[in-house]
Write an enzyme that holds these catalytic residues in place. Structure first.
Site, mmCIF file in Angstrom:
data_model
loop_
_atom_site.group_PDB
_atom_site.id
_atom_site.type_symbol
_atom_site.label_atom_id
_atom_site.label_comp_id
_atom_site.label_asym_id
_atom_site.label_seq_id
_atom_site.Cartn_x
_atom_site.Cartn_y
_atom_site.Cartn_z
ATOM 1 N N LYS A 119 29.802 0.541 66.176
ATOM 2 C CA LYS A 119 28.854 0.282 65.089
ATOM 3 C C LYS A 119 27.542 -0.275 65.615
ATOM 4 O O LYS A 119 26.468 0.107 65.137
ATOM 5 C CB LYS A 119 29.459 -0.700 64.077
ATOM 6 C CG LYS A 119 30.479 -0.045 63.170
ATOM 7 C CD LYS A 119 30.757 -0.923 61.963
ATOM 8 C CE LYS A 119 31.852 -0.313 61.099
ATOM 9 N NZ LYS A 119 32.348 -1.223 60.085
ATOM 10 N N LYS A 202 37.357 10.544 62.922
ATOM 11 C CA LYS A 202 38.078 9.857 61.842
ATOM 12 C C LYS A 202 37.361 10.065 60.506
ATOM 13 O O LYS A 202 36.129 10.009 60.463
ATOM 14 C CB LYS A 202 38.104 8.369 62.204
ATOM 15 C CG LYS A 202 38.744 7.472 61.196
ATOM 16 C CD LYS A 202 38.695 6.019 61.644
ATOM 17 C CE LYS A 202 37.454 5.298 61.151
ATOM 18 N NZ LYS A 202 37.518 3.834 61.229
ATOM 19 N N LYS A 205 33.655 6.556 55.646
ATOM 20 C CA LYS A 205 32.531 6.552 54.689
ATOM 21 C C LYS A 205 31.199 6.598 55.418
ATOM 22 O O LYS A 205 30.185 6.939 54.839
ATOM 23 C CB LYS A 205 32.615 5.328 53.782
ATOM 24 C CG LYS A 205 32.526 4.025 54.530
ATOM 25 C CD LYS A 205 33.293 2.923 53.868
ATOM 26 C CE LYS A 205 33.629 1.860 54.896
ATOM 27 N NZ LYS A 205 34.894 1.214 54.730
HETATM 28 P P1 TYM Z 1 38.458 -0.664 56.002
HETATM 29 O O1 TYM Z 1 38.010 -0.905 54.620
HETATM 30 O O2 TYM Z 1 37.475 -0.114 56.976
HETATM 31 O O3 TYM Z 1 39.729 0.287 56.008
HETATM 32 C C1 TYM Z 1 40.803 0.038 55.120
HETATM 33 C C2 TYM Z 1 42.089 0.664 55.657
HETATM 34 O O4 TYM Z 1 41.973 2.086 55.724
HETATM 35 C C3 TYM Z 1 42.383 2.538 57.006
HETATM 36 N N1 TYM Z 1 41.621 3.755 57.336
HETATM 37 C C4 TYM Z 1 42.173 4.890 57.772
HETATM 38 N N2 TYM Z 1 43.446 5.231 57.994
HETATM 39 C C5 TYM Z 1 43.690 6.492 58.423
HETATM 40 N N3 TYM Z 1 42.710 7.421 58.615
HETATM 41 C C6 TYM Z 1 41.409 7.120 58.390
HETATM 42 N N4 TYM Z 1 40.476 8.052 58.556
HETATM 43 C C7 TYM Z 1 41.094 5.812 57.953
HETATM 44 N N5 TYM Z 1 39.929 5.176 57.633
HETATM 45 C C8 TYM Z 1 40.270 3.918 57.255
HETATM 46 C C9 TYM Z 1 42.083 1.385 57.944
HETATM 47 O O5 TYM Z 1 42.850 1.458 59.109
HETATM 48 C C10 TYM Z 1 42.454 0.199 57.078
HETATM 49 O O6 TYM Z 1 43.850 -0.047 57.111
HETATM 50 N N6 TYM Z 1 39.214 -4.344 59.060
HETATM 51 C C11 TYM Z 1 39.974 -3.783 57.930
HETATM 52 C C12 TYM Z 1 39.890 -4.646 56.705
HETATM 53 C C13 TYM Z 1 40.561 -5.988 56.838
HETATM 54 C C14 TYM Z 1 41.936 -6.225 57.002
HETATM 55 C C15 TYM Z 1 42.084 -7.637 57.064
HETATM 56 C C16 TYM Z 1 43.041 -5.380 57.093
HETATM 57 C C17 TYM Z 1 39.930 -7.205 56.822
HETATM 58 N N7 TYM Z 1 40.854 -8.194 56.938
HETATM 59 C C18 TYM Z 1 43.351 -8.238 57.216
HETATM 60 C C19 TYM Z 1 44.307 -5.998 57.269
HETATM 61 C C20 TYM Z 1 44.436 -7.391 57.322
HETATM 62 C C21 TYM Z 1 39.456 -2.362 57.678
HETATM 63 O O7 TYM Z 1 39.496 -1.541 58.501
HETATM 64 O O8 TYM Z 1 38.985 -2.080 56.467
#
Ligand code: TYM
Length: 341
Positions: A119, A202, A205
């Site tokens: 990022k 991947k 968004k």
């Molecule tokens: P975020 O919002 O970026 O993603 C949310 C979840 O979606 C999964 N994900 C995917 N899985 C499979 N294929 C994809 N293309 C794909 N894109 C997104 C991510 O792996 C995630 O599970 N950092 C975390 C948010 C967070 C969190 C936490 C998670 C903050 N605190 C504590 C667990 C525990 C995240 O990636 O959000």
């Protein structure tokens, strides 16, 4: 160590309210597992709005997206009475613990996080915030505050879970047993959903084009069009082979997860048929999955008072669980605890 409220193991996860809609990657990689696991676990689900502001702040948009993300959790099947569902900024213990953990995280250690590296390269150093740099430390605080055992996430979060485990072990060995060491609950088959236009990247968004992104709240006409235009390959054969046929394999994986069928079963059904047939079948499955979620999300958002009440009550329950852990941490490191104040 502080004890959880029930005898079930603690499960914790969250998503950022950083888009108008969750996308298929969020749904397949994480949300479907949350829904499946919530009955076997003492489950806690968070809308991580503090993480969302690491890449910019638009107050009106953030307010709307926070409620909409919570509504999509419920519409997809999260039960806010059984599980705890809340908004991160409503529980100040997250930021408090993150500060302490940040003081135990090496600069080099945080610099090695690949999501930060990706990022920050994309934004450039002027637009890369300190918040983005410390994002994984806040994520560690989220998880550790609740004595979490399992963290259901997509595979892209693996490195952040590793850091969380390292920080917990470091704290425990220096100050005495305080945190449960969590594990990532990362599904093998569907941990990563790929972009429909670039099946080596991947689904995200922040992809350069929306054409490869399937959003839960997109109209059925839009999702069908995107599925029908998905990139495949020239050899025309339907089989699961992620190396040689990433596009077709991605479509088969999505199909299998959304329909609750085995991958082989779906691949066999379409073997010998054309890509158009597979895409048509998949578009129907996507529609059958997303349309009820979309309708229910709209209903929930129509009654914002009730949704807000649910989130407030979730935050009260979350704070009851987070506060004793933070107190113990304070005691261990020599800060006054609530009893001293
Ligand atoms: P975020 O919002 O970026 O993603 C949310 C979840 O979606 C999964 N994900 C995917 N899985 C499979 N294929 C994809 N293309 C794909 N894109 C997104 C991510 O792996 C995630 O599970 N950092 C975390 C948010 C967070 C969190 C936490 C998670 C903050 N605190 C504590 C667990 C525990 C995240 O990636 O959000």
């Amino acid at each position: 160590m502080t004890q959880p409220a029930t005898s079930q193991p603690v499960l914790y996860s969250g998503m950022q309210p950083s888009a108008d809609s969750l996308h298929l990657g969020n749904y397949v990689g994480a949300l479907t597992n949350w829904v499946k696991l919530q009955n076997e676990y003492d489950a806690i689900f968070c809308v991580v709005n503090q993480h969302a502001i690491t890449s910019g702040i638009d107050p009106e948009q953030l307010r709307t997206r926070t409620l909409s993300t919570a509504a999509q959790y419920i519409a997809a099947g999260i039960d806010p009475e059984k599980s705890i569902l809340y908004v991160q900024s409503d529980v100040p213990e997250h930021a408090q613990l993150a500060w302490i953990l940040g003081c135990m995280t090496g600069f080099g250690e945080a610099s090695r996080m690949t999501q930060f590296k990706d990022k920050s390269q994309r934004y450039g150093s002027d637009k890369t915030t300190v918040g983005l740099f410390t994002y994984p430390v806040l994520m560690a605080a989220d998880i550790l505050l609740y004595q979490t055992q399992q963290v259901p996430v997509g595979v892209d979060q693996k490195q952040h879970i590793e850091l969380t485990r390292n920080l917990a072990e470091r704290f425990n060995s220096r100050f005495g047993e305080t945190f449960t060491i969590p594990e990532g609950f990362i599904p093998k088959a569907n941990a990563k959903v790929y972009d429909l236009q670039d099946p080596t990247a991947k689904m995200s968004k922040s992809a350069p084009s929306e054409a490869g992104l399937l959003s839960i709240l997109d109209d059925a006409k839009v999702t069908t069009k995107k599925v029908m235009r998905a990139v495949t390959d020239a050899d025309g054969e339907i089989r699961y082979d992620p190396e040689a046929k990433p596009g077709v394999s991605n479509l088969l994986t999505i199909f299998a997860v959304l329909s609750g069928r085995e991958l082989d079963d779906v691949a066999n059904e379409y073997a010998g048929r054309g890509y158009g047939d597979l895409k048509k079948g998949l578009a129907e499955v996507v529609d059958a999955t997303f349309t009820p979620i979309r309708t229910r999300t709209a209903e929930l958002l129509d009654d914002r008072g009730e949704l807000t009440r649910l989130l407030r009550s979730g935050a009260d329950r979350a704070r009851e669980r987070a506060a004793p852990t933070l107190d113990l941490v304070h005691e261990r490191i020599g800060f006054p605890t609530r009893a001293d104040l």
